[in-house]
Motif scaffolding. Structure first.
Motif, mmCIF file in Angstrom:
data_model
loop_
_atom_site.group_PDB
_atom_site.id
_atom_site.type_symbol
_atom_site.label_atom_id
_atom_site.label_comp_id
_atom_site.label_asym_id
_atom_site.label_seq_id
_atom_site.Cartn_x
_atom_site.Cartn_y
_atom_site.Cartn_z
ATOM 1 N N PRO A 69 0.740 -1.099 0.074
ATOM 2 C CA PRO A 69 0.017 0.059 -0.139
ATOM 3 C C PRO A 69 0.826 1.116 -0.184
ATOM 4 C CG PRO A 69 -0.618 -1.658 1.730
ATOM 5 C CD PRO A 69 0.444 -2.229 1.196
ATOM 6 N N LEU A 70 1.926 1.244 0.742
ATOM 7 C CA LEU A 70 2.610 2.386 1.145
ATOM 8 C C LEU A 70 3.629 2.698 -0.434
ATOM 9 C CD1 LEU A 70 4.127 4.546 2.456
ATOM 10 C CD2 LEU A 70 5.901 3.124 3.261
ATOM 11 N N ALA A 71 4.112 1.725 -0.899
ATOM 12 C CA ALA A 71 4.813 1.786 -2.343
ATOM 13 C C ALA A 71 3.799 2.134 -3.467
ATOM 14 C CB ALA A 71 5.310 0.388 -2.726
ATOM 15 N N ALA A 72 2.599 1.583 -3.394
ATOM 16 C CA ALA A 72 1.610 2.336 -4.300
ATOM 17 C C ALA A 72 1.350 3.766 -4.281
ATOM 18 C CB ALA A 72 0.235 1.434 -4.351
ATOM 19 N N TRP A 73 1.208 4.076 -3.060
ATOM 20 C CA TRP A 73 0.681 5.502 -2.729
ATOM 21 C C TRP A 73 1.878 6.382 -3.188
ATOM 22 C CZ3 TRP A 73 2.824 9.245 0.986
ATOM 23 C CH2 TRP A 73 2.193 10.501 0.999
ATOM 24 N N LEU A 74 2.994 6.162 -2.795
ATOM 25 C CA LEU A 74 4.391 6.669 -3.051
ATOM 26 C C LEU A 74 4.617 7.016 -4.583
ATOM 27 C CD1 LEU A 74 6.641 5.598 -0.199
ATOM 28 C CD2 LEU A 74 5.847 7.974 -0.460
ATOM 29 N N ILE A 75 4.419 5.855 -5.322
ATOM 30 C CA ILE A 75 4.728 5.877 -6.820
ATOM 31 C C ILE A 75 3.446 6.694 -7.469
ATOM 32 C CG2 ILE A 75 4.392 4.394 -8.727
ATOM 33 C CD1 ILE A 75 5.689 2.303 -7.114
ATOM 34 N N ALA A 122 -6.212 6.384 -6.908
ATOM 35 C CA ALA A 122 -7.028 5.292 -6.160
ATOM 36 C C ALA A 122 -7.060 4.036 -6.648
ATOM 37 C CB ALA A 122 -8.594 5.818 -6.395
ATOM 38 N N GLY A 123 -6.713 3.863 -8.014
ATOM 39 C CA GLY A 123 -6.649 2.427 -8.437
ATOM 40 C C GLY A 123 -5.553 1.776 -8.149
ATOM 41 N N MET A 124 -4.239 2.637 -8.175
ATOM 42 C CA MET A 124 -2.813 2.297 -7.801
ATOM 43 C C MET A 124 -3.134 1.797 -6.265
ATOM 44 S SD MET A 124 -0.307 2.010 -9.979
ATOM 45 C CE MET A 124 1.022 2.140 -8.654
ATOM 46 N N VAL A 125 -3.459 2.409 -5.396
ATOM 47 C CA VAL A 125 -3.602 2.063 -3.927
ATOM 48 C C VAL A 125 -4.452 0.952 -3.681
ATOM 49 C CG1 VAL A 125 -4.268 3.111 -1.728
ATOM 50 C CG2 VAL A 125 -3.095 4.481 -3.147
ATOM 51 N N LEU A 126 -5.538 0.685 -4.417
ATOM 52 C CA LEU A 126 -6.372 -0.445 -4.163
ATOM 53 C C LEU A 126 -5.398 -1.523 -4.814
ATOM 54 C CD1 LEU A 126 -9.694 0.644 -5.714
ATOM 55 C CD2 LEU A 126 -9.292 -0.021 -3.393
ATOM 56 N N VAL A 127 -4.880 -1.485 -5.897
ATOM 57 C CA VAL A 127 -3.813 -2.726 -6.089
ATOM 58 C C VAL A 127 -2.868 -2.974 -4.828
ATOM 59 C CG1 VAL A 127 -2.015 -3.531 -7.567
ATOM 60 C CG2 VAL A 127 -3.844 -2.475 -8.593
ATOM 61 N N GLY A 128 -2.513 -2.044 -4.211
ATOM 62 C CA GLY A 128 -1.448 -2.392 -3.065
ATOM 63 C C GLY A 128 -2.318 -2.733 -1.867
ATOM 64 N N CYS A 129 -3.569 -2.611 -1.725
ATOM 65 C CA CYS A 129 -4.248 -2.650 -0.341
ATOM 66 C C CYS A 129 -4.865 -4.122 -0.358
ATOM 67 C CB CYS A 129 -5.374 -1.811 -0.270
ATOM 68 S SG CYS A 129 -4.564 -0.185 0.142
ATOM 69 N N VAL A 152 0.819 4.515 -16.282
ATOM 70 C CA VAL A 152 0.358 3.613 -15.539
ATOM 71 C C VAL A 152 1.380 2.280 -15.554
ATOM 72 C CG1 VAL A 152 -1.635 1.837 -14.799
ATOM 73 C CG2 VAL A 152 -2.114 4.403 -15.608
ATOM 74 N N VAL A 153 1.673 2.002 -16.758
ATOM 75 C CA VAL A 153 2.382 0.921 -16.997
ATOM 76 C C VAL A 153 3.873 0.985 -16.098
ATOM 77 C CG1 VAL A 153 4.093 -0.465 -18.606
ATOM 78 C CG2 VAL A 153 1.686 0.168 -19.150
ATOM 79 N N ILE A 154 4.467 2.231 -16.152
ATOM 80 C CA ILE A 154 5.998 2.482 -15.295
ATOM 81 C C ILE A 154 5.499 2.261 -13.849
ATOM 82 C CG2 ILE A 154 7.420 4.350 -14.754
ATOM 83 C CD1 ILE A 154 6.835 5.359 -17.604
ATOM 84 N N GLY A 155 4.416 2.937 -13.429
ATOM 85 C CA GLY A 155 3.927 2.772 -11.960
ATOM 86 C C GLY A 155 3.839 1.214 -11.690
ATOM 87 N N VAL A 156 3.094 0.473 -12.367
ATOM 88 C CA VAL A 156 2.763 -0.942 -12.134
ATOM 89 C C VAL A 156 4.016 -1.670 -11.819
ATOM 90 C CG1 VAL A 156 1.979 -3.066 -13.065
ATOM 91 C CG2 VAL A 156 0.336 -1.144 -12.899
ATOM 92 N N PRO A 170 -5.036 0.283 -13.439
ATOM 93 C CA PRO A 170 -3.815 -0.405 -12.651
ATOM 94 C C PRO A 170 -4.192 -1.645 -12.437
ATOM 95 C CG PRO A 170 -4.291 2.054 -11.646
ATOM 96 C CD PRO A 170 -5.633 1.529 -12.766
ATOM 97 N N GLY A 171 -5.098 -2.157 -11.919
ATOM 98 C CA GLY A 171 -5.371 -3.273 -11.534
ATOM 99 C C GLY A 171 -5.198 -4.526 -12.862
ATOM 100 N N ALA A 172 -6.026 -3.798 -13.969
ATOM 101 C CA ALA A 172 -5.764 -4.693 -15.239
ATOM 102 C C ALA A 172 -4.566 -4.699 -15.790
ATOM 103 C CB ALA A 172 -6.343 -3.826 -16.289
ATOM 104 N N ILE A 173 -3.646 -3.882 -15.658
ATOM 105 C CA ILE A 173 -2.240 -3.848 -16.241
ATOM 106 C C ILE A 173 -1.443 -4.726 -15.271
ATOM 107 C CG2 ILE A 173 -0.029 -2.400 -16.695
ATOM 108 C CD1 ILE A 173 -1.863 -0.251 -17.682
ATOM 109 N N PHE A 174 -1.731 -4.661 -13.845
ATOM 110 C CA PHE A 174 -0.847 -5.332 -12.896
ATOM 111 C C PHE A 174 -1.156 -6.780 -13.249
ATOM 112 C CE2 PHE A 174 0.671 -7.014 -9.001
ATOM 113 C CZ PHE A 174 1.550 -5.707 -8.520
#
Length: 317
Positions: free
Chosen positions: A76-82, A94-101, A219-223, A278-282
């Motif tokens: 979760p922390l990594a997703a928020w920071l990225i 929000a999508g990134m954080v959800l992937v982390g959570c 988003v790809v870079i973030g994932v 983010p979830g789809a790409i992850f």
């Protein structure tokens, strides 16, 4: 021959993913059967396990606690920071954080299986992280994105029971009552298991193909960064605890691989279609990165009893 083919698993996964992206209509009809294919993969994993493997894990709970703790601390922390670092829109954040959570994904069990990791430990962490996630996911999401999210509790429990727990338990039962039959069947499992995983991956890509465009580069870079931090943090977190390589590989994959399908569903339901991206790409990326890592680790010794398992003896080892 089977060993050579399965060693090239990452290549087949990448080629089939490209094909699925360009020809999504080929795999889209397979969507209703994703769960069944994963169940068959889990069944094959269960057939290589014994009851003693699980009793051994439960007698040493430290790796379980470490795996779950690292998972919900790092991701979760990594997703928020990225998301902040890449200046994503609120919906994508929000999508990134959800992937982390969310909890560990079932794909992690498969990749641990391929990596000569501790499969019994992996299954235990996945199951418990899913239960913990029922409470942790909404709390962490609220903490990082200030939103209230209703988690489909029964759906998550049903998924972990039907797709993971039940097939593996059935496989263990078969191994217990018919070990000679298992010895005859196991040599034929590598190619079958690899094929099923690739079909599932290709289906996920085809279902997400309409969401993947030039505007999703950020988003790809973030994932990729998110997944990498999870894999690295899980592995070296395990090393800091003094665990052997087999357990560290397990923790790396359990921390770095997410139930991103659930994250995509939650994102779409509560924050809009872009929050599902983010979830789809992850879902695509962690299978590709996991397969490359598993292929690399499968040829490296762990210094444990797992090393006697030859690639031709156990599915995709």
């Amino acid at each position: 021959m089977i060993a050579i083919i399965t060693r090239l698993f990452p290549l087949w996964a990448a080629l089939c993913s490209i094909f699925a992206y360009r020809n999504s209509a080929v795999f889209v009809p397979l969507k209703p059967y994703i769960s069944e294919m994963l169940m068959l993969v889990m069944l094959s994993m269960g057939m290589t396990l014994k009851i003693e493997d699980f009793t051994r894990v439960l007698k040493r709970p430290t790796p379980i606690v470490a795996g779950i703790g690292l998972h919900y601390l790092i991701m979760p922390l990594a997703a928020w920071l990225i998301a902040k670092m890449l200046d994503m829109s609120p919906e994508l954040q929000a999508g990134m954080v959800l992937v982390g959570c969310v909890a560990s994904g079932t794909a992690s069990n498969v990749m641990v299986f391929l990596s000569k990791g501790d499969v019994a430990l992996s299954v235990t962490i996945s199951a418990l992280s899913t239960i913990v996630g029922i409470f942790a996911t909404p709390l962490l999401a609220k903490m990082y994105i200030a939103a209230s999210i209703a988690v489909p509790v029964m759906s998550m429990l049903k998924e972990i029971f039907l797709i993971v727990a039940l097939p593996i338990a059935f496989g263990v039962t078969i191994n217990y009552f018919a070990p000679q039959l298992v010895k005859k069947v196991v040599p034929s499992l590598p190619l079958i298991t690899m094929s099923l995983i690739i079909i599932v991956l290709s289906t996920v890509v085809s279902l997400s193909s309409d969401k993947i465009g030039i505007e999703t580069v950020i988003v790809v870079i973030g994932v990729i960064l998110h997944n990498a931090l999870g894999l690295i943090g899980g592995y070296w977190g395990g090393r800091l605890f003094g665990f052997d390589k087999s357990i560290c590989r397990t923790l790396a994959l359990e921390v770095g691989m997410q139930n991103s399908g659930l994250a995509a569903v939650l994102g779409s339901s509560f924050f809009g279609p872009m929050a599902a991206l983010p979830g789809a790409i992850f879902s695509l990326w962690h299978n590709i990165s996991g397969s490359f890592l598993a292929s690399y680790w499968s040829g490296k010794p762990t210094g444990t009893s797992n090393d006697h398992l030859k690639r031709e003896d156990v599915s995709l080892h």
